[in-house]
Write a protein that holds these residues in place. Structure first.
Motif, PDB file in Angstrom:
ATOM      1  N   HIS A 143     -18.630 -41.046  12.738  1.00 23.32           N
ATOM      2  CA  HIS A 143     -18.639 -41.752  12.886  1.00 23.32           C
ATOM      3  C   HIS A 143     -17.367 -42.502  12.615  1.00 23.32           C
ATOM      4  N   LEU A 144     -16.872 -41.881  11.271  1.00 22.40           N
ATOM      5  CA  LEU A 144     -15.650 -42.495  10.693  1.00 22.40           C
ATOM      6  C   LEU A 144     -14.244 -41.451  10.979  1.00 22.40           C
ATOM      7  N   THR A 145     -14.197 -40.382  12.035  1.00 25.67           N
ATOM      8  CA  THR A 145     -13.223 -39.447  12.668  1.00 25.67           C
ATOM      9  C   THR A 145     -13.237 -40.221  14.137  1.00 25.67           C
ATOM     10  N   GLN A 146     -13.970 -40.146  14.778  1.00 28.00           N
ATOM     11  CA  GLN A 146     -14.541 -40.143  16.110  1.00 28.00           C
ATOM     12  C   GLN A 146     -13.595 -38.798  17.077  1.00 28.00           C
ATOM     13  N   ASP A 147     -14.112 -37.636  16.098  1.00 31.78           N
ATOM     14  CA  ASP A 147     -13.877 -36.170  16.547  1.00 31.78           C
ATOM     15  C   ASP A 147     -15.071 -35.979  17.067  1.00 31.78           C
ATOM     16  N   ARG A 148     -14.933 -35.780  18.756  1.00 38.21           N
ATOM     17  CA  ARG A 148     -15.790 -35.563  19.309  1.00 38.21           C
ATOM     18  C   ARG A 148     -16.637 -33.963  19.498  1.00 38.21           C
ATOM     19  N   GLN A 149     -15.288 -32.819  19.313  1.00 35.00           N
ATOM     20  CA  GLN A 149     -15.466 -31.450  18.946  1.00 35.00           C
ATOM     21  C   GLN A 149     -15.896 -31.101  18.050  1.00 35.00           C
ATOM     22  N   TYR A 150     -15.615 -31.525  16.642  1.00 38.23           N
ATOM     23  CA  TYR A 150     -16.358 -31.442  15.812  1.00 38.23           C
ATOM     24  C   TYR A 150     -17.713 -31.751  16.079  1.00 38.23           C
ATOM     25  N   LEU A 151     -18.436 -33.133  16.807  1.00 34.90           N
ATOM     26  CA  LEU A 151     -19.717 -32.876  17.029  1.00 34.90           C
ATOM     27  C   LEU A 151     -20.662 -32.457  17.865  1.00 34.90           C
ATOM     28  N   GLU A 152     -19.588 -31.860  18.714  1.00 29.80           N
ATOM     29  CA  GLU A 152     -20.243 -31.062  19.296  1.00 29.80           C
ATOM     30  C   GLU A 152     -20.492 -29.225  18.832  1.00 29.80           C
ATOM     31  N   ASP A 153     -19.457 -28.992  18.268  1.00 29.50           N
ATOM     32  CA  ASP A 153     -19.551 -28.311  17.494  1.00 29.50           C
ATOM     33  C   ASP A 153     -20.942 -27.960  16.568  1.00 29.50           C
ATOM     34  N   MET A 154     -21.117 -29.010  15.632  1.00 30.73           N
ATOM     35  CA  MET A 154     -22.190 -29.067  14.659  1.00 30.73           C
ATOM     36  C   MET A 154     -23.547 -29.367  14.855  1.00 30.73           C
ATOM     37  N   TRP A 155     -23.158 -29.866  16.236  1.00 30.50           N
ATOM     38  CA  TRP A 155     -24.172 -30.172  17.337  1.00 30.50           C
ATOM     39  C   TRP A 155     -26.263 -28.607  16.779  1.00 30.50           C
ATOM     40  N   LEU A 215      -9.167 -32.360   6.040  1.00 30.05           N
ATOM     41  CA  LEU A 215      -9.736 -31.491   4.537  1.00 30.05           C
ATOM     42  C   LEU A 215     -11.548 -32.146   4.525  1.00 30.05           C
ATOM     43  N   ALA A 216     -12.041 -32.489   4.585  1.00 25.84           N
ATOM     44  CA  ALA A 216     -13.797 -33.042   4.803  1.00 25.84           C
ATOM     45  C   ALA A 216     -14.476 -32.119   5.856  1.00 25.84           C
ATOM     46  N   LEU A 217     -13.214 -32.630   7.348  1.00 22.23           N
ATOM     47  CA  LEU A 217     -14.067 -31.475   8.200  1.00 22.23           C
ATOM     48  C   LEU A 217     -14.057 -29.763   8.342  1.00 22.23           C
ATOM     49  N   SER A 218     -13.063 -28.883   7.689  1.00 21.73           N
ATOM     50  CA  SER A 218     -12.374 -27.780   7.630  1.00 21.73           C
ATOM     51  C   SER A 218     -13.591 -27.014   6.324  1.00 21.73           C
ATOM     52  N   LEU A 219     -14.133 -27.683   5.730  1.00 19.50           N
ATOM     53  CA  LEU A 219     -15.207 -28.281   3.876  1.00 19.50           C
ATOM     54  C   LEU A 219     -16.270 -27.906   5.107  1.00 19.50           C
ATOM     55  N   GLN A 220     -16.880 -28.779   5.694  1.00 24.81           N
ATOM     56  CA  GLN A 220     -17.959 -29.306   6.475  1.00 24.81           C
ATOM     57  C   GLN A 220     -18.368 -27.366   7.812  1.00 24.81           C
ATOM     58  N   TYR A 221     -16.851 -27.048   8.290  1.00 29.52           N
ATOM     59  CA  TYR A 221     -17.068 -26.080   8.662  1.00 29.52           C
ATOM     60  C   TYR A 221     -17.142 -24.939   8.115  1.00 29.52           C
ATOM     61  N   ASP A 222     -16.936 -24.780   7.542  1.00 27.61           N
ATOM     62  CA  ASP A 222     -17.076 -24.051   6.460  1.00 27.61           C
ATOM     63  C   ASP A 222     -18.781 -23.927   6.105  1.00 27.61           C
ATOM     64  N   ILE A 223     -18.870 -24.654   5.660  1.00 27.54           N
ATOM     65  CA  ILE A 223     -20.236 -24.789   5.182  1.00 27.54           C
ATOM     66  C   ILE A 223     -21.603 -24.267   6.404  1.00 27.54           C
ATOM     67  N   ALA A 224     -21.089 -25.025   7.924  1.00 27.74           N
ATOM     68  CA  ALA A 224     -21.824 -24.658   8.467  1.00 27.74           C
ATOM     69  C   ALA A 224     -21.850 -23.194   9.082  1.00 27.74           C
ATOM     70  N   GLY A 225     -20.573 -22.273   8.966  1.00 29.48           N
ATOM     71  CA  GLY A 225     -20.704 -21.307   8.948  1.00 29.48           C
ATOM     72  C   GLY A 225     -21.686 -20.337   8.196  1.00 29.48           C
ATOM     73  N   SER A 226     -21.308 -21.289   6.651  1.00 33.75           N
ATOM     74  CA  SER A 226     -22.486 -20.264   6.099  1.00 33.75           C
ATOM     75  C   SER A 226     -24.082 -20.105   6.002  1.00 33.75           C
ATOM     76  N   VAL A 227     -24.226 -21.471   6.926  1.00 36.50           N
ATOM     77  CA  VAL A 227     -25.508 -21.558   7.087  1.00 36.50           C
ATOM     78  C   VAL A 227     -25.755 -20.484   8.233  1.00 36.50           C
ATOM     79  N   VAL A 228     -25.139 -20.191   8.891  1.00 35.49           N
ATOM     80  CA  VAL A 228     -26.096 -19.424   9.871  1.00 35.49           C
ATOM     81  C   VAL A 228     -26.832 -17.174   9.080  1.00 35.49           C
ATOM     82  N   GLN A 229     -24.916 -17.577   8.549  1.00 42.99           N
ATOM     83  CA  GLN A 229     -25.318 -15.570   7.219  1.00 42.99           C
ATOM     84  C   GLN A 229     -26.681 -16.191   6.255  1.00 42.99           C
TER      85      GLN A 229
END
Length: 884
Positions: free
Chosen positions: A581-593, A502-516
């Motif tokens: 750091h807490l999830t080690q989700d590499r795809q998340y890091l690459e998407d957010m970079w 849920l934390a990562l899902s929320l972050q994707y929503d925020i990231a999506g709004s950044v570019v708008q």
């Protein structure tokens, strides 16, 4: 009824503290006698509480807000996202809310009343529905010997019922997501324990979404003879809102059998034009239980017929068929009774379930429908209530086993004080009860509206969002904005540690709004200037108001133009790396970079002199939105350096050498400037403006270091602040903001003058922010100051939960005397950062948290009274006891 006896409650409470699963009440948690009255009665913050100098400074804001408020309430007929004229009064009544995440919640007070309702997404009703009660009937030899509503109230309605249970004979115990209400029936030698269970289970994304709760009644018969015992559950069709009288509501009995288990009960169909729902009260059928019901009764007048029906034989008439739809102005309720035999000197139990099914929701704009998460498992047709109850009644024991497996290691850790264990779990209530919505991602949606940053883009439907849905919770029940990002920065530890998807899902929503970008211009109430609603490549303040259309229209907050805020972009970058750091989700890091690079580029413009350190603008341009800051500052400058440090780390991980070199240069120059401009030999000054109050001690000055430590950084190559200076700053905060404020017993005041008096230059500098204090305590623990961190946080817990009666409505802020602000707030979820800090210390070299705490305990026990089990008794309410 026998008269109240002061000794009975203490004896009862001690007798029912047990580690036995199911029947016993745990030692850890928040406990209160039902007869208790809190002595201190505080008032919500109002305009009249502002000092004259602050009034003069904000006259323009006041005038503009008044015009906007009038238009919103009188013309648009909408609720303001912050209502400065109608702050919620303090009601010292709330207990553990019922239900999982995102399907709405119903709060049951510690005296047993159903008193806070959040069924329509993000919108609350604070009505105690008096007919919603439990009643006990005792029978011996075919004769009723005792019948009592288990409520201390004496309402003007339903006077045919036996009200006025003596609260001295009962206590309430909360350890979220469970609660226990223990009633001794005076003169009957019978004790009832109601155990309330909601499916809040870490790392579970199915059961945790369910709008359901189970209430198990354990009956202990201490007599030499057997008894027949019935418990009756009554529930009104509605929530105390005016639409209860709108007409068209109806009830019907049901029976559902599957997989060898059967449940029966009553469905209460609430047929409003918008967001209709069905309440359900149900019980599990067993060979030695009798389930009876009353499909419909009027919760008005004396209601003597229902009472007589039960008292006659311990059962209800159970008529067949549905009730007719109510007429306009009419209310309807239902009753469910479960009876069982209880042998002499023995136990028995009955199980009830309450569910509510509002599968398809619209927000205030009524523009589009949203499908709630739980419908993935139970359907979206509005007929799921029986299945929800069946599932809950056949799975709640497994829920409890999983809850105990989660909580057990912390509760059994003898090095941790009892108050901390209570605070850690009970503050989690807000993840469910914070106006929370958890909905499915529509098939045709794109989280960034089809837009991508120049360096790259997010997937239109990131897998984590598609699989786990969209999640949003309010800044506060009075500050009605979803996913307020500057505050979520503090609260996010609860999600990333317990429900990381849920934390990562929320972050994707925020990231999506950044570019708008939303190029609509509107007036900022503070400055009086017009600005864009949303600027491209800037993190939004929030993702919208539930009375409008969240996700579609962001930035409901319009007091400031938050595109100029200095902390939002930085908090995004820090959370991205902390989460990785807490999830080690590499795809998340690459998407957010690429999003991180975009927001840091936007932030670079705030370094106007090119020294590697950003400057504040001369007004309140960060989460402390009422506290002016000018030039480089400890808070925003520290967050900036921490973000630059994190950018270096992420660049290394992603093999981006050029980006690493760029940010390494900024970090080196910025750290030197930060030290030169803000370090005064003991702590970091509030800002570098040279004003009279620029050397105030800010409790939150090490927020950047906090996040570095939480992310496994903060030393070696990825160090932004010298450790010895961090510890000196934290020691100054502890000595001044904590120990020189309210005798060291109320947490840390936001701003303190070096001479030892609060900074009263703004409405926020002399407040205590509970969530900031928990974050500060976590920072201290990370830096080895475990005793100081726990002492600091304890002051907030004792003040909020024991002195002020703000259980399950922890506010954003309180002052030393008289005032609080914004009840039921998101930020105190930051207490989970303390748990991360304690766990991190165990994983690092050096003394463990337990060893450090043993020293603290020894110090505490020298000449000091021991701490109680967090009991709030009428005769023993503690002011602020010392740490256990």
């Amino acid at each position: 009824m026998e008269p109240c006896e002061n000794s009975s409650t203490t004896e009862l409470m001690s007798r029912y503290v047990s580690s036995e699963p199911g029947y016993g009440v745990p030692a850890e948690g928040w406990r209160i006698c039902l007869a208790h009255e809190f002595k201190e009665k505080r008032k919500p913050f109002q305009a009249k509480d502002v000092s004259l100098s602050n009034v003069m400074e904000h006259i323009g804001l006041g005038v503009r807000y008044l015009k906007w408020w009038y238009k919103k309430t009188q013309v648009e007929k909408k609720a303001p996202f912050i209502d400065m004229f109608r702050a919620l009064p303090l009601r010292q009544i709330y207990g553990v809310p019922l239900g999982g995440f995102g399907g709405g919640t119903i709060t049951r007070g510690w005296k047993g009343e159903f008193c806070r309702w959040q069924l329509n997404p993000g919108m609350y009703h604070y009505k105690t529905v008096i007919a919603n009660q439990f009643t006990v009937c005792l029978r011996r030899g075919g004769q009723t010997v005792y019948q009592q509503v288990l409520s201390v109230e004496r309402p003007p309605t339903l006077q045919g019922w036996n009200w006025g249970y003596c609260g001295e004979y009962a206590f309430y115990h909360a350890l979220y997501p469970r609660a226990w209400s223990v009633y001794h029936l005076p003169g009957q030698n019978v004790t009832l324990t109601c155990r309330q269970v909601s499916p809040i289970i870490p790392h579970d994304y199915k059961d945790t979404s369910l709008p359901v709760a189970v209430l198990v009644w354990d009956i202990e018969n201490k007599n030499d003879f057997a008894l027949d015992v019935s418990i009756m559950f009554t529930m009104t069709n509605g929530s105390g809102h005016k639409d209860d009288k709108g007409g068209g509501h109806w009830n019907e009995p049901f029976h559902l059998e599957k997989e060898g288990e059967a449940v029966s009960g009553v469905l209460l169909h609430h047929c409003t034009p918008v967001n209709p729902y069905t309440l359900c009260i149900a019980a599990r059928e067993q060979s030695d239980r009798e389930i009876t019901y009353q499909t419909a009764f009027s919760p008005r007048g004396t209601c003597g017929a229902l009472w007589s029906d039960l008292i006659t034989d311990g059962r209800l008439d159970s008529p067949t068929g549905s009730s007719p739809p109510t007429q306009k102005g009419e209310k309807v309720a239902a009753a469910l009774a479960v009876g069982c035999a209880v042998p002499a000197h023995s136990h028995n139990s009955v199980e009830f379930c309450l569910s509510w099914d509002m599968p398809v929701i619209t927000f205030g704009s009524r523009e589009r429908e949203h499908i709630r998460r739980y419908t993935r498992f139970f359907g979206s047709k509005g007929d799921a209530a029986p299945s929800l109850c069946h599932y809950a009644l056949t799975h709640y024991r497994e829920w409890e086993r999983r809850i105990e497996a989660w909580q057990g290691p912390i509760l059994q850790d003898s090095s941790l004080p009892l108050w901390y264990k209570s605070a850690l779990f009970n503050e989690l209530y807000f993840v469910a009860d914070g106006g929370t919505v958890w909905v499915e991602l529509p098939e045709d949606s794109d989280v960034s509206g089809g837009l991508r940053s120049e360096e790259g883009g997010l997937p239109a439907q990131p897998p984590v969002v598609k699989e786990y849905g969209r999640f949003a919770y309010l800044e506060g029940q009075e500050y009605r904005m979803y996913n307020t990002y500057d505050v979520h920065f503090y609260a996010s530890f609860a999600l990333i540690l317990l429900w990381p998807k849920l934390a990562l899902s929320l972050q994707y929503d925020i990231a999506g709004s950044v570019v708008q970008q939303d190029s609509t211009e509107r007036l900022s109430l503070m400055s009086g200037r017009c600005s864009l609603v949303k600027t491209r490549n800037v993190v939004p303040h929030d993702i919208g108001d539930p009375d409008d259309e969240p996700w579609q229209r962001v930035n409901a907050y319009l007091i400031h133009d938050t595109a100029d805020w200095k902390d939002l972009n930085l908090k995004f970058v820090l959370q991205v790396y902390r989460d990785f750091h807490l999830t080690q989700d590499r795809q998340y890091l690459e998407d957010m970079w690429p999003i991180c690079q975009a927001v840091m580029e936007s932030e670079m413009k705030f370094d106007q002199d090119g020294d590697g350190l950003i400057e504040n603008s001369g007004y309140a341009d960060q989460t402390y939105d009422g506290w002016t800051v000018t030039g480089p500052s400890a808070y925003c400058g520290g967050l900036w350096l921490a973000s630059v440090c994190v950018m270096c780390k992420m660049a290394r991980l992603l093999d981006s050498d050029s980006v690493y070199r760029r940010y390494r240069d900024v970090l080196d120059r910025g750290s030197a400037a930060f030290d030169k401009l803000l370090w005064n030999g003991q702590y970091y000054n509030y800002d570098s403006s040279g004003r009279d109050l620029s050397n105030s001690v800010m409790s939150d000055q090490c927020a950047g270091q906090w996040f570095l430590r939480a992310s496994g950084l903060g030393d070696g190559e990825y160090q932004a602040f010298p450790e010895e200076k961090v510890r000196s700053a934290l020691k100054s905060v502890f000595d001044l903001n904590v120990m020189h404020f309210a005798g060291g017993q109320m947490g840390a005041v936001n701003g303190m003058r070096p001479e030892g008096v609060p900074d009263r230059s703004s409405v926020q500098s002399d407040e205590v922010w509970v969530g900031v204090v928990y974050g500060l305590a976590a920072t201290m623990i990370h830096e080895g100051m475990v005793e100081e961190g726990l002492r600091t946080a304890e002051g907030c817990y004792r003040t909020v939960w024991e002195r002020l009666g703000m259980a399950f409505q922890t506010p954003e802020a309180y002052c030393e005397k008289g005032i609080f602000r914004s009840l039921a707030y998101m930020r105190p979820l930051s207490i989970w950062a303390m748990q991360l800090a304690l766990d991190s210390r165990r994983d690092r070299a050096g003394p463990s948290a337990g060893e450090l705490l043993q020293n603290q305990t020894a110090h505490t026990q020298e000449g000091k009274a021991p701490q109680s089990n967090n009991e709030v008794l009428p005769e023993t309410l503690h002011d602020v006891p010392n740490t256990h």
